[in-house]
Design an enzyme around this catalytic site. Structure first.
Site, PDB file in Angstrom:
ATOM      1  N   CYS A 140      31.243  17.697  25.998  1.00  0.00           N
ATOM      2  CA  CYS A 140      30.200  17.977  24.589  1.00  0.00           C
ATOM      3  C   CYS A 140      28.859  17.759  24.588  1.00  0.00           C
ATOM      4  O   CYS A 140      27.866  18.434  24.883  1.00  0.00           O
ATOM      5  CB  CYS A 140      31.369  18.053  23.600  1.00  0.00           C
TER       6      CYS A 140
HETATM    7  C1  BEZ Z   1      35.020  16.637  26.818  1.00  0.00           C
HETATM    8  O1  BEZ Z   1      34.786  16.906  25.866  1.00  0.00           O
HETATM    9  O2  BEZ Z   1      34.448  15.440  27.426  1.00  0.00           O
HETATM   10  C2  BEZ Z   1      36.442  16.503  26.214  1.00  0.00           C
HETATM   11  C3  BEZ Z   1      36.782  16.825  25.264  1.00  0.00           C
HETATM   12  C4  BEZ Z   1      38.461  17.618  24.711  1.00  0.00           C
HETATM   13  C5  BEZ Z   1      39.234  17.057  25.648  1.00  0.00           C
HETATM   14  C6  BEZ Z   1      38.469  16.411  26.879  1.00  0.00           C
HETATM   15  C7  BEZ Z   1      37.395  16.081  27.191  1.00  0.00           C
END
Ligand code: BEZ
Length: 211
Positions: free
Chosen positions: A45
């Site tokens: 994100c």
């Molecule tokens: C991420 O944004 O990296 C992420 C968020 C939740 C689960 C796995 C990855």
């Protein structure tokens, strides 16, 4: 309930990193992209929000407002934005909705418990000025989205909203378009003065009409 293409985008009020918004009022006469993130301080994100900040001029040029959503509170978002700005060498320049009670996440069916427990998946909603949903995308948490593809799709959505054309596979701005099957050959000759090629009765190709 799942939101389908053509549905009215559910309206809501929410706290964001840029103050309180009423969603429909905030969209106004623009197009809008609402995109969700599983949680604050997560790596994929972080890169996505940085990528969108860098592409903001491209969204602006198309008259599209962007808003993110993550199921944490505004204070948490603001701290995370500092990290995004630092690590992605950008400045987050659009609001991020706080949704700690998952009110909007539920309204937009962004929580898919069999994929990710109690966090949102990576949902994207493109909404027109008429507040109708024009496109939905759903990615799992482990796969970051391609925001160049989102811009490409928006180009197609905006073009096909104006002209009786469709865009073929892998179309990009400036490429030839397909004349909608509902348009007769006689009508097509009037509507598309640059002419068209009739490869099959159902497959007629014309230069992009607004270029
Ligand atoms: C991420 O944004 O990296 C992420 C968020 C939740 C689960 C796995 C990855």
């Amino acid at each position: 309930m799942a939101i389908r293409l053509g549905d009215e985008a559910p309206d809501f009020s929410a706290q964001t990193t840029e103050g309180q918004i009423n969603f429909h009022q905030w969209i106004g006469d623009h197009w809008a992209v609402l995109f969700s993130h599983p949680a604050d301080y997560t790596p994929v994100c972080t890169t996505e929000l940085g990528a969108v900040a860098k592409l903001k001029p491209e969204f602006d040029q198309r008259g599209v407002k962007v808003v993110g959503l993550s199921v944490d509170a505004v204070d948490s978002h603001l701290g995370w934005i500092r990290d995004i700005n630092e690590t992605q060498q950008t400045t987050v320049n659009f609001p991020i909705i706080a949704d700690p009670e998952r009110r909007i996440a539920q309204l937009y069916d962004m929580i898919h418990p069999n994929a990710l427990n109690n966090m949102t998946v990576r949902s994207v909603f493109v909404i027109g000025p008429d507040k109708r949903v024009k496109l939905t995308l759903t990615y799992p948490a482990s796969t970051g989205r391609n925001f160049d593809e989102l811009l490409r799709v928006i180009d197609s959505l905006q073009l096909t909203a104006k002209f009786s054309v469709a865009t073929p596979a892998n179309w990009r701005e400036g490429d030839d378009c397909i004349i909608s099957p509902s348009v007769s050959d006689a009508d097509a000759a009037q509507r598309f003065p640059k002419g068209f090629q009739r490869l099959k009765p159902y497959l007629r190709v014309t230069p992009q009409p607004d270029r």
